[in-house]
Design an enzyme around this catalytic site. Structure first.
Site, PDB file in Angstrom:
ATOM      1  N   ASP A 315       0.502  -1.082   0.027  1.00  0.00           N
ATOM      2  CA  ASP A 315       0.086  -0.109  -0.032  1.00  0.00           C
ATOM      3  C   ASP A 315       0.895   1.264   0.051  1.00  0.00           C
ATOM      4  O   ASP A 315       1.778   1.404   0.816  1.00  0.00           O
ATOM      5  CB  ASP A 315      -0.838  -0.099   1.306  1.00  0.00           C
ATOM      6  CG  ASP A 315      -1.725   1.144   1.335  1.00  0.00           C
ATOM      7  OD1 ASP A 315      -2.712   1.347   0.427  1.00  0.00           O
ATOM      8  OD2 ASP A 315      -1.717   1.902   2.161  1.00  0.00           O
ATOM      9  N   GLU A 368       1.366  -0.663  -5.053  1.00  0.00           N
ATOM     10  CA  GLU A 368       0.295   0.590  -5.476  1.00  0.00           C
ATOM     11  C   GLU A 368       1.111   1.847  -5.525  1.00  0.00           C
ATOM     12  O   GLU A 368       1.265   2.361  -4.553  1.00  0.00           O
ATOM     13  CB  GLU A 368      -0.760   0.607  -4.236  1.00  0.00           C
ATOM     14  CG  GLU A 368      -2.040   1.434  -4.585  1.00  0.00           C
ATOM     15  CD  GLU A 368      -2.417   2.547  -3.433  1.00  0.00           C
ATOM     16  OE1 GLU A 368      -3.123   3.467  -3.686  1.00  0.00           O
ATOM     17  OE2 GLU A 368      -1.810   2.673  -2.386  1.00  0.00           O
TER      18      GLU A 368
END
Length: 635
Positions: A315, A368
């Site tokens: 993330d 990401e």
């Protein structure tokens, strides 16, 4: 009181590796471990707290009395406190009471390495061990063929708490219940993988799991650790891979968490310009500190090792890579070369990926990463960060922007739907339509589509058809597959009742068949990251708002022709160039009545003619359905 016995799981070699930032199995040493010492059952505790002058284990076993069970500090300047407490075993609730050398600061902290945590809002750790017997041997032996960059990768992103609820009990499904209901659904819908939004323990539900306090414990909201293993096991036994969201970018300031752990900035960077995230009001790990790097990389390997995860989606990578991420001038300090790159974070990512792929060569790490930072998914030996894949945020933004336009304006914006192919092979891209696109007033994916109800559903089918024929792997957030009307709400179940209505039921059927087509059509996945897998036929027919291209597999006979019509007007006798003399057979049409379409199909096999078109020697005439995508086998 002298109730803690001297005992250690650490060797001198462990300590040297830890100090050097090279110990990547710290979960085998730190934390609480039920053991037998001199014939007596008990638990070994160890915690890193170098600024402390006293560390005690407190818990329900001693009525939370400070100072009764003091751990021993090691003599090797590692800052590790440890010891064995007899007759303390599995299920014991505990924390560490830490007295700091820094101005007498005292804190009660959960164990950073705890294998289980109390159910929030409670915040203590739980001594835990399990003897789960895995039954996924066949998957683990063969998963490389399902998990490689040459394999179909259709990922269903899910928030466990809100996928489906037991309405009569107003609760989420347990890990055991998900092992039945979710696994059966994924298999029926032909997904290859599932991605769980963070399941590591977190205190605050509205964070969706992205503010973690228990990095080594699956959240207790849905059951025990071994019950989560059972869910993973069941997925594997049904041929479905599991990707876990992993959050090394930041952590919350909750008093029981990692922040200011021993009265010092132990895990977070001491400089607020590098150690505090203003947007998320959270702390940022100190990627330049050896022991912190060992903690994070050990955590990544823990989920791959102990829970058989098949991949980690990392993330907020961009927030880690750039010192000026979401900061104004004067709020950040350049690196030693005057740039805005966080050199410690870059080094950390490279080391992480080297270790992950050397230990688990058949998994994937997925970044990401929302910027144009180069070579995110290129090997470290070639100067890259070493990730297996990277989210294609540019494609997502441009595609949603294009589809939101009324069809009469699309001919002026065709570059929005074609531009991604200009850079599609610079990285190993995954195409995401994730949870971030259906919250905070952005509307659901269906809700963004223009036109009347029929057109909205046709646009939705066309959007997903474009996604699945575009080079790269795929990720879809839950609910999109049946046309969820409302924005996602983490407190509520998806609107499964919509499946009582034909447009939603047929949309779900469309996605089931689209997944099946993707999995069984080599041209759509074998060369998904190379130019060899894609060839434009026409990207500039703006007047008709039509694009056409070929997807190529390893074998020429597997190639398919894809044509998309972005207007609600069917087009008869649409001429398209083909590479050679071919027989064209339609194998998929989003306008089929079984999907909710109008039924404008190409039912007969079509033979190309030697009539030059689109720069090709041969061409064929086809019928294009309204707001539709057709896929044809080229023989």
């Amino acid at each position: 009181m002298g109730k803690v016995q001297s005992y250690s799981l650490f060797t001198d070699f462990d300590i040297n590796l830890f100090k050097a930032g090279k110990h990547f199995r710290l979960y085998e040493k730190f934390g609480s471990h039920p053991v037998v010492v001199d014939g007596v059952k008990g638990t070994y505790f160890s915690v890193w707290a170098p600024t402390a002058n006293q560390v005690s284990v407190i818990g329900d076993f001693n009525h939370w009395v400070d100072g009764e069970f003091k751990l021993n500090v090691r003599w090797d300047s590692s800052g590790i406190w440890e010891g064995f407490i007899p007759n303390v075993g599995k299920g014991t609730i505990y924390k560490y009471k830490i007295h700091s050398n820094n101005q007498g600061y005292i804190s009660e902290k959960a164990d950073p390495y705890a294998r289980r945590c109390e159910h929030p809002p409670k915040t203590a750790s739980v001594v835990w061990e399990d003897s789960y017997k895995w039954k996924d041997k066949n998957w683990m032996k063969t998963r490389k063929e399902y998990n490689s960059l040459k394999s179909p990768y259709s990922v269903y992103e899910i928030h466990l708490g809100s996928w489906r609820k037991k309405a009569e009990e107003d609760r989420s499904l347990s890990y055991f219940e998900l092992a039945d209901e979710l696994v059966a659904y994924l298999k029926d819908m032909n997904f290859t993988h599932v991605e769980f939004m963070p399941i590591m323990e977190y205190p605050y539900d509205p964070s969706w799991g992205y503010q973690i306090t228990g990095y080594f414990a699956p959240t207790s909201r849905f059951g025990y650790p071994e019950e989560f293993k059972f869910l993973v096991d069941k997925l594997h036994q049904n041929g479905i891979g599991i990707i876990l969201d992993w959050v090394p970018s930041h952590f919350p300031e909750d008093v029981h968490g990692l922040g200011y752990f021993d009265g010092s900035h132990l895990y977070e960077h001491p400089d607020k310009r590098k150690g505090y995230h203003q947007d998320w009001k959270s702390l940022i790990f100190n990627y330049g500190r050896n022991e912190v790097r060992s903690f994070l990389i050990s955590n990544a390997l823990f989920w791959l090792d102990q829970y058989h995860a098949d991949g980690l989606r990392v993330d907020a990578v961009a927030s880690m890579l750039f010192l000026d991420y979401s900061r104004e001038e004067g709020e950040w300090e350049p690196n030693e070369y005057g740039g805005n790159e966080n050199l410690d974070a870059i080094s950390f990512f490279k080391e992480l990926n080297i270790e992950v792929y050397s230990s688990f060569p058949d998994v994937q790490t997925i970044a990401e990463e929302s910027t144009a930072f180069p070579m995110v998914s290129k090997p470290t030996f070639a100067g890259g960060l070493g990730f297996g894949m990277k989210w294609m945020m540019g494609w997502m933004h441009d595609t949603l922007q294009y589809f939101a336009k009324d069809s009469i304006y699309r001919k002026y914006h065709q570059n929005e739907i074609t531009f991604s192919l200009a850079y599609a092979f610079t990285e190993n891209f995954m195409l995401p339509l994730s949870h971030d696109e259906v919250v905070y007033g952005k509307n659901s994916i269906l809700g963004r589509m223009p036109g009347d109800e029929w057109q909205r559903f046709a646009n939705l089918r066309l959007l997903y058809g474009c996604m699945f024929t575009h080079p790269g792997t795929k990720l879809l957030f839950m609910g999109g597959e049946f046309g969820q009307y409302n924005e996602w709400n983490f407190q509520k179940s998806l609107d499964w009742n919509l499946l009582e209505f034909e447009p939603h039921k047929k949309t779900q059927n469309y996605f089931r068949e689209l997944n099946k087509l993707y999995k069984t059509t080599p041209a759509l996945f074998e060369n998904g990251f190379t130019q060899a897998g894609f060839e434009w036929i026409s990207y500039d027919d703006t007047e008709n708002s039509v694009i056409s291209f070929i997807r190529k597999g390893d074998k020429p006979e597997d190639n398919v022709l894809v044509i998309c019509n972005f207007t609600p007007n069917p087009i008869q006798k649409y001429k398209v160039g083909v590479p050679n003399k071919s027989k064209l057979k339609e194998i998929f049409n989003s306008d089929s009545e079984v999907f909710g379409g109008s039924g404008i199909l190409n039912l007969k096999q079509i033979t190309s003619k030697k009539q030059p078109w689109n720069g090709r020697e041969y061409s064929a005439e086809l019928t294009l359905p309204p707001l539709g995508i057709i896929i044809l086998q080229l023989k």
